[in-house]
Design a protein around this motif. Structure first.
Motif, mmCIF file in Angstrom:
data_model
loop_
_atom_site.group_PDB
_atom_site.id
_atom_site.type_symbol
_atom_site.label_atom_id
_atom_site.label_comp_id
_atom_site.label_asym_id
_atom_site.label_seq_id
_atom_site.Cartn_x
_atom_site.Cartn_y
_atom_site.Cartn_z
ATOM 1 N N ALA A 1 -34.697 -3.023 -17.003
ATOM 2 C CA ALA A 1 -33.580 -2.796 -17.659
ATOM 3 C C ALA A 1 -31.855 -3.935 -18.108
ATOM 4 N N LYS A 2 -32.668 -4.542 -17.156
ATOM 5 C CA LYS A 2 -31.907 -6.311 -17.673
ATOM 6 C C LYS A 2 -32.397 -6.841 -18.689
ATOM 7 N N PHE A 3 -33.608 -6.896 -18.510
ATOM 8 C CA PHE A 3 -34.662 -7.294 -19.949
ATOM 9 C C PHE A 3 -35.154 -6.762 -21.203
ATOM 10 N N LYS A 4 -34.526 -5.869 -21.067
ATOM 11 C CA LYS A 4 -35.024 -4.716 -21.737
ATOM 12 C C LYS A 4 -34.967 -5.210 -23.278
ATOM 13 N N SER A 5 -34.046 -5.762 -23.755
ATOM 14 C CA SER A 5 -34.491 -6.166 -25.102
ATOM 15 C C SER A 5 -35.512 -7.681 -25.387
ATOM 16 N N ALA B 1 -45.880 -13.433 -27.538
ATOM 17 C CA ALA B 1 -45.584 -14.574 -26.442
ATOM 18 C C ALA B 1 -44.125 -14.724 -26.456
ATOM 19 N N ASP B 2 -43.480 -14.268 -27.086
ATOM 20 C CA ASP B 2 -41.929 -14.290 -27.043
ATOM 21 C C ASP B 2 -40.935 -13.177 -26.069
ATOM 22 N N CYS B 3 -41.484 -12.096 -25.662
ATOM 23 C CA CYS B 3 -41.110 -10.796 -24.626
ATOM 24 C C CYS B 3 -41.187 -12.322 -23.683
ATOM 25 N N LEU B 4 -40.014 -11.136 -22.321
ATOM 26 C CA LEU B 4 -40.756 -12.258 -21.044
ATOM 27 C C LEU B 4 -41.549 -11.189 -20.117
ATOM 28 N N ILE B 5 -41.386 -9.328 -20.362
ATOM 29 C CA ILE B 5 -42.059 -8.997 -19.832
ATOM 30 C C ILE B 5 -42.595 -8.080 -20.571
ATOM 31 N N TRP B 6 -44.219 -7.348 -19.914
ATOM 32 C CA TRP B 6 -44.709 -6.675 -20.550
ATOM 33 C C TRP B 6 -45.239 -5.620 -20.362
#
Length: 193
Positions: free
Chosen positions: A159-163, A117-122
């Motif tokens: 790519a912008k939110f890769k982390s 849940a701490d990610c922004l893209i799955w």
């Protein structure tokens, strides 16, 4: 969101999304699969009149056409994200030409969202590790969609939110097995016999 506004140029003169699959157009087949997961669904379509609208006419979907779709998938995504109500917290994006995609593929994605849940893209990956569909975006990524253009889809956003990207390997090829050419369609039909 089902992305179904493309011109289907590689399948010309046929419209790949209108090709019959199990007795109904591929687009309708895909839409009915998505409706099985019972979430509000938007379908981006070419401008009316177009046969794709007729293929979905009686289904409980939000059907819309964006002028930006003329530039490609990025234009469709940019317009659709800008058009989302402020209450939307996540956007699940899927292409319309994936004949094997099923509710289980969405369930797997949503389970990963819960676990990470701490990610922004799955994003799911095919069994051989290639990016696949569906992909889920958190609302914190939405402003980045305003900057994309062309026909690269959401790749610049990813790519912008890769982390903050969570990828997982699916045991199914459904999210990466698409129909783009007449040969793809023939091969798929033969595999169903």
């Amino acid at each position: 969101m089902i992305c179904a506004a493309g011109a289907s140029r590689r399948m010309a003169p046929d419209d790949k999304l209108m090709l019959p699959l199990q007795g109904r157009p591929l687009l309708r087949h895909m839409a009915k699969r998505v409706l099985e997961i019972s979430v509000p669904t938007l379908v981006a379509l070419p401008p009316e009149p177009h046969p794709r609208w007729q293929a979905l006419k009686d289904l409980p979907l939000r059907k819309i056409s964006y002028p930006e779709s003329a530039e490609g998938l990025s234009g469709t995504l940019r317009a659709a994200v800008a058009d989302l109500p402020p209450t939307v917290t996540h956007l699940c994006v899927v292409l319309a030409d994936l004949p094997e995609l099923a509710p289980v593929d969405f369930a797997q994605l949503f389970e990963h969202r819960r676990q990470y849940a701490d990610c922004l893209i799955w994003r799911s990956l095919s069994p051989n590790g290639k990016p696949a569909h569906p992909t889920l975006f958190h609302r914190d990524t939405f402003p980045a969609f305003a900057q994309i253009s062309g026909d690269v889809g959401a790749q610049p956003v990813i790519a912008k939110f890769k982390s903050a990207l969570h990828e997982f390997t699916s045991s199914r090829r459904a999210g990466s097995y698409d129909i783009d050419t007449p040969q793809d369609y023939k091969t798929y039909l033969k595999s169903q016999v």
